[in-house]
Design a protein around this motif. Structure first.
Motif, PDB file in Angstrom:
ATOM      1  N   GLN A 105       0.851  -1.195   0.000  1.00 16.14           N
ATOM      2  CA  GLN A 105       0.000   0.000   0.000  1.00 16.14           C
ATOM      3  C   GLN A 105       0.889   1.248   0.000  1.00 16.14           C
ATOM      4  OE1 GLN A 105      -1.844  -1.439   3.678  1.00 16.14           O
ATOM      5  NE2 GLN A 105      -3.826  -1.401   2.647  1.00 16.14           N
ATOM      6  N   PRO A 106       1.539   1.521  -1.130  1.00 15.00           N
ATOM      7  CA  PRO A 106       2.494   2.630  -1.170  1.00 15.00           C
ATOM      8  C   PRO A 106       1.819   3.989  -1.077  1.00 15.00           C
ATOM      9  CG  PRO A 106       2.183   1.721  -3.367  1.00 15.00           C
ATOM     10  CD  PRO A 106       1.457   0.813  -2.418  1.00 15.00           C
ATOM     11  N   VAL A 107       2.556   4.950  -0.576  1.00 12.33           N
ATOM     12  CA  VAL A 107       2.088   6.326  -0.455  1.00 12.33           C
ATOM     13  C   VAL A 107       2.396   7.127  -1.717  1.00 12.33           C
ATOM     14  CG1 VAL A 107       2.578   8.494   0.766  1.00 12.33           C
ATOM     15  CG2 VAL A 107       2.131   6.416   2.064  1.00 12.33           C
ATOM     16  N   GLU A 108       3.540   6.862  -2.339  1.00  6.08           N
ATOM     17  CA  GLU A 108       4.005   7.702  -3.447  1.00  6.08           C
ATOM     18  C   GLU A 108       3.458   7.287  -4.815  1.00  6.08           C
ATOM     19  OE1 GLU A 108       5.519  10.481  -3.329  1.00  6.08           O
ATOM     20  OE2 GLU A 108       6.311  10.580  -1.294  1.00  6.08           O
ATOM     21  N   ASP A 109       2.899   6.102  -4.961  1.00  9.00           N
ATOM     22  CA  ASP A 109       2.350   5.650  -6.255  1.00  9.00           C
ATOM     23  C   ASP A 109       0.840   5.487  -6.118  1.00  9.00           C
ATOM     24  OD1 ASP A 109       1.598   4.504  -8.645  1.00  9.00           O
ATOM     25  OD2 ASP A 109       3.161   2.963  -8.646  1.00  9.00           O
ATOM     26  N   ALA A 110       0.093   6.469  -6.619  1.00  8.20           N
ATOM     27  CA  ALA A 110      -1.369   6.476  -6.461  1.00  8.20           C
ATOM     28  C   ALA A 110      -2.079   5.565  -7.461  1.00  8.20           C
ATOM     29  CB  ALA A 110      -1.901   7.895  -6.590  1.00  8.20           C
ATOM     30  N   THR A 111      -1.332   4.881  -8.336  1.00  4.51           N
ATOM     31  CA  THR A 111      -1.966   3.939  -9.266  1.00  4.51           C
ATOM     32  C   THR A 111      -2.059   2.536  -8.671  1.00  4.51           C
ATOM     33  OG1 THR A 111       0.143   3.403 -10.355  1.00  4.51           O
ATOM     34  CG2 THR A 111      -1.168   5.212 -11.287  1.00  4.51           C
ATOM     35  N   VAL A 112      -1.495   2.330  -7.492  1.00  8.87           N
ATOM     36  CA  VAL A 112      -1.564   1.019  -6.841  1.00  8.87           C
ATOM     37  C   VAL A 112      -2.807   0.975  -5.954  1.00  8.87           C
ATOM     38  CG1 VAL A 112      -0.441  -0.581  -5.243  1.00  8.87           C
ATOM     39  CG2 VAL A 112       0.933   0.722  -6.892  1.00  8.87           C
ATOM     40  N   GLU A 113      -3.685   0.029  -6.237  1.00  9.50           N
ATOM     41  CA  GLU A 113      -4.900  -0.103  -5.428  1.00  9.50           C
ATOM     42  C   GLU A 113      -4.576  -0.775  -4.099  1.00  9.50           C
ATOM     43  OE1 GLU A 113      -9.451  -1.938  -5.616  1.00  9.50           O
ATOM     44  OE2 GLU A 113      -8.105  -2.132  -7.344  1.00  9.50           O
ATOM     45  N   TRP A 114      -5.086  -0.195  -3.018  1.00  9.34           N
ATOM     46  CA  TRP A 114      -5.003  -0.835  -1.711  1.00  9.34           C
ATOM     47  C   TRP A 114      -6.186  -1.804  -1.624  1.00  9.34           C
ATOM     48  CZ3 TRP A 114      -3.861   3.383   2.556  1.00  9.34           C
ATOM     49  CH2 TRP A 114      -2.699   4.084   2.214  1.00  9.34           C
ATOM     50  N   THR A 115      -5.909  -3.084  -1.613  1.00  8.89           N
ATOM     51  CA  THR A 115      -6.995  -4.053  -1.686  1.00  8.89           C
ATOM     52  C   THR A 115      -7.676  -4.234  -0.337  1.00  8.89           C
ATOM     53  OG1 THR A 115      -5.638  -5.995  -1.166  1.00  8.89           O
ATOM     54  CG2 THR A 115      -5.695  -5.274  -3.482  1.00  8.89           C
ATOM     55  N   ALA A 116      -8.935  -4.647  -0.412  1.00  7.48           N
ATOM     56  CA  ALA A 116      -9.705  -4.897   0.810  1.00  7.48           C
ATOM     57  C   ALA A 116      -9.137  -6.070   1.595  1.00  7.48           C
ATOM     58  CB  ALA A 116     -11.163  -5.157   0.459  1.00  7.48           C
ATOM     59  N   ASP A 117      -8.459  -7.018   0.909  1.00 10.65           N
ATOM     60  CA  ASP A 117      -7.846  -8.143   1.611  1.00 10.65           C
ATOM     61  C   ASP A 117      -6.732  -7.669   2.537  1.00 10.65           C
ATOM     62  OD1 ASP A 117      -9.512  -9.951   0.386  1.00 10.65           O
ATOM     63  OD2 ASP A 117      -8.076 -10.482  -1.192  1.00 10.65           O
ATOM     64  N   ASP A 118      -5.995  -6.648   2.091  1.00  3.71           N
ATOM     65  CA  ASP A 118      -4.911  -6.121   2.919  1.00  3.71           C
ATOM     66  C   ASP A 118      -5.432  -5.191   4.006  1.00  3.71           C
ATOM     67  OD1 ASP A 118      -2.881  -7.442   1.481  1.00  3.71           O
ATOM     68  OD2 ASP A 118      -2.873  -5.875  -0.048  1.00  3.71           O
ATOM     69  N   SER A 119      -6.520  -4.486   3.701  1.00  6.06           N
ATOM     70  CA  SER A 119      -7.102  -3.560   4.678  1.00  6.06           C
ATOM     71  C   SER A 119      -8.499  -3.182   4.230  1.00  6.06           C
ATOM     72  CB  SER A 119      -6.228  -2.305   4.803  1.00  6.06           C
ATOM     73  OG  SER A 119      -6.759  -1.417   5.757  1.00  6.06           O
ATOM     74  N   PRO A 120      -9.531  -3.560   4.980  1.00  8.92           N
ATOM     75  CA  PRO A 120     -10.902  -3.220   4.567  1.00  8.92           C
ATOM     76  C   PRO A 120     -11.218  -1.749   4.830  1.00  8.92           C
ATOM     77  CG  PRO A 120     -10.923  -4.301   6.694  1.00  8.92           C
ATOM     78  CD  PRO A 120      -9.498  -4.327   6.235  1.00  8.92           C
ATOM     79  N   PHE A 121     -12.206  -1.226   4.100  1.00 13.21           N
ATOM     80  CA  PHE A 121     -12.752   0.096   4.409  1.00 13.21           C
ATOM     81  C   PHE A 121     -13.666  -0.027   5.623  1.00 13.21           C
ATOM     82  CE2 PHE A 121     -11.567   1.254   0.038  1.00 13.21           C
ATOM     83  CZ  PHE A 121     -11.094   2.544   0.236  1.00 13.21           C
ATOM     84  N   GLU A 122     -13.485   0.857   6.599  1.00 22.09           N
ATOM     85  CA  GLU A 122     -14.259   0.808   7.841  1.00 22.09           C
ATOM     86  C   GLU A 122     -14.989   2.134   8.037  1.00 22.09           C
ATOM     87  OE1 GLU A 122     -12.101  -1.487  11.113  1.00 22.09           O
ATOM     88  OE2 GLU A 122     -10.415  -0.713   9.922  1.00 22.09           O
ATOM     89  N   PRO A 123     -16.277   2.099   8.394  1.00 20.95           N
ATOM     90  CA  PRO A 123     -17.070   3.330   8.511  1.00 20.95           C
ATOM     91  C   PRO A 123     -16.662   4.175   9.706  1.00 20.95           C
ATOM     92  CG  PRO A 123     -18.371   1.414   9.144  1.00 20.95           C
ATOM     93  CD  PRO A 123     -17.088   0.880   8.604  1.00 20.95           C
ATOM     94  N   VAL A 124     -16.574   5.493   9.481  1.00 25.58           N
ATOM     95  CA  VAL A 124     -16.259   6.423  10.570  1.00 25.58           C
ATOM     96  C   VAL A 124     -17.288   7.545  10.681  1.00 25.58           C
ATOM     97  CG1 VAL A 124     -13.778   5.985  10.586  1.00 25.58           C
ATOM     98  CG2 VAL A 124     -14.702   7.731   9.048  1.00 25.58           C
ATOM     99  N   ALA A 125     -18.094   7.765   9.622  1.00 26.36           N
ATOM    100  CA  ALA A 125     -19.066   8.863   9.655  1.00 26.36           C
ATOM    101  C   ALA A 125     -20.161   8.606   8.629  1.00 26.36           C
ATOM    102  CB  ALA A 125     -18.384  10.200   9.369  1.00 26.36           C
ATOM    103  N   THR A 126     -21.271   9.328   8.787  1.00 31.55           N
ATOM    104  CA  THR A 126     -22.399   9.231   7.863  1.00 31.55           C
ATOM    105  C   THR A 126     -22.707  10.617   7.317  1.00 31.55           C
ATOM    106  OG1 THR A 126     -23.357   7.375   9.090  1.00 31.55           O
ATOM    107  CG2 THR A 126     -24.821   8.589   7.631  1.00 31.55           C
ATOM    108  N   LEU A 127     -22.866  10.704   5.991  1.00 28.00           N
ATOM    109  CA  LEU A 127     -23.286  11.943   5.338  1.00 28.00           C
ATOM    110  C   LEU A 127     -24.756  11.806   4.979  1.00 28.00           C
ATOM    111  CD1 LEU A 127     -22.710  14.709   3.980  1.00 28.00           C
ATOM    112  CD2 LEU A 127     -22.139  13.421   1.896  1.00 28.00           C
ATOM    113  N   ALA A 128     -25.599  12.668   5.547  1.00 26.88           N
ATOM    114  CA  ALA A 128     -27.039  12.628   5.290  1.00 26.88           C
ATOM    115  C   ALA A 128     -27.465  13.898   4.574  1.00 26.88           C
ATOM    116  CB  ALA A 128     -27.809  12.480   6.602  1.00 26.88           C
TER     117      ALA A 128
END
Length: 363
Positions: free
Chosen positions: A271-294
């Protein structure tokens, strides 16, 4: 199981030796686009994502009970904030909606207190700039410059040619996506699918500091009215502003709810910081909810009125808290050109930019 989140340190960034020179060249290309379109329209628009399809007002609610690695920065404690979001498409000129390009959603959260990023001292806003794809179209500032140079060269070209090219590229891109090899370049040139923007998931694509850690952000539609639109297409033939109509139809009836989620960096190699074309996969780290936009039922676009709102708003990933510092060379390259772009619009249109202290200040 995903590992522990990586601790933020300035060492995660590795600036290129000639980065300042490249950023200066990016500013030149932004200037070319904006001066060309301002001459054509008699009015200054953004150098990228010029056409808005909806501007909506709502509230962002930070969840309570977040685990410590998620309770960082803006999300350190529960709270409710005013917010305004702008839905757009990518080109720097205002085109017929049959020219299909990636969708964008820029979110401004208002009333955020805390240590600020340089250049945003005294403000109380936190901006998120999101696109409906998980990766950026360029790995670094040099490729970013090459892509923007191409877009600058096609600005002010005959719209009919762009419509024809978009019609040719869309089935090609659809075929590539079917085999799992989407092309951001083809999408930028008009090959993106004509998806309904309210059904899309929007990604930050680039990395940010997340308090003690590093993360990417994404905004997921969660209310039924929005999720039913996921993957659906907007019929644009003979309707140059079809997307505004489609956004209005849904929002005036149902409004909408999204979840803002965070994907923590847990392995800098994967999950590199300097190459934005590399996808961070959900297997390596899932997206976790922190807020709701209503967003309550409302018109997403009103002729004349929404244009004035659009002129008064600027979005920049460097509007925000030091705890959410943008990371990586693409983000570093956005700072000065985005400020320059907003300043040009303010001067040309006679509407100087300022960050709102409350939603009521936004026209």
């Amino acid at each position: 199981m995903p590992g522990a989140p990586v601790r933020y340190s300035p060492a995660v960034e590795q600036p290129q030796a000639d980065e300042d020179k490249t950023i200066g060249q990016l500013e030149e290309q932004f200037d070319i686009v904006q001066h060309t379109t301002a001459r054509d329209y008699g009015h200054a628009v953004r150098a990228v994502h010029a056409k808005a399809h909806g501007i909506v007002r709502g509230r962002l609610t930070v969840k309570g009970g977040l685990k410590p690695e998620l309770a960082q920065g803006l999300f350190a404690r529960p709270g409710v904030y005013e917010a305004i979001a702008r839905i757009s498409t990518q080109p720097g000129d205002i085109l017929d909606d049959s020219v299909n390009s990636p969708r964008g959603l820029a979110l401004k959260v208002i009333g955020v207190e805390g240590e600020r990023l340089p250049g945003s001292e005294g403000d109380t806003t936190q901006d998120f700039i999101l696109v409906n794809g998980p990766v950026f179209g360029a790995p670094d500032t040099k490729k970013f410059l090459a892509n923007l140079t191409l877009l600058a060269k096609t600005t002010d070209r005959i719209e009919g040619v762009k419509k024809a090219l978009s019609a040719v590229l869309q089935p090609i891109e659809a075929g590539l996506e079917a085999i799992g090899r989407p092309s951001p370049n083809l999408q930028q040139l008009g090959g993106a699918a004509p998806v309904h923007p309210l059904g899309e998931t929007y990604y930050s694509q680039t990395a940010y500091r997340f308090g003690d850690h590093i993360a990417k952000f994404a905004l997921f539609p969660v209310s039924g009215g929005l999720t039913k639109l996921t993957g659906s297409h907007v019929h644009t033939s003979g309707r140059p502003d079809a997307i505004r109509g489609a956004v209005n139809e849904e929002l005036i009836e149902h409004g909408g709810t999204w979840e803002l989620r965070v994907q923590l960096c847990r392995d800098l190699d994967k999950q590199p910081v300097e190459d934005a074309t590399v996808e961070w996969t959900a297997d390596d780290s899932p997206f976790e909810p922190v807020a709701t936009l209503a967003v309550e039922p409302q018109l997403g676009w009103e002729p004349m009125a929404s244009g004035k709102t659009d002129d008064a708003l600027s979005f920049n990933v460097w509007h925000g808290l030091a705890a959410h510092q943008p990371l990586g060379n693409v983000n570093r390259a956005r700072n000065d050109p985005y400020r320059r772009s907003a300043d040009f619009r303010g001067r040309t249109n006679g509407c100087p930019m300022h960050e709102p202290k409350a939603l009521a200040e936004v026209p």
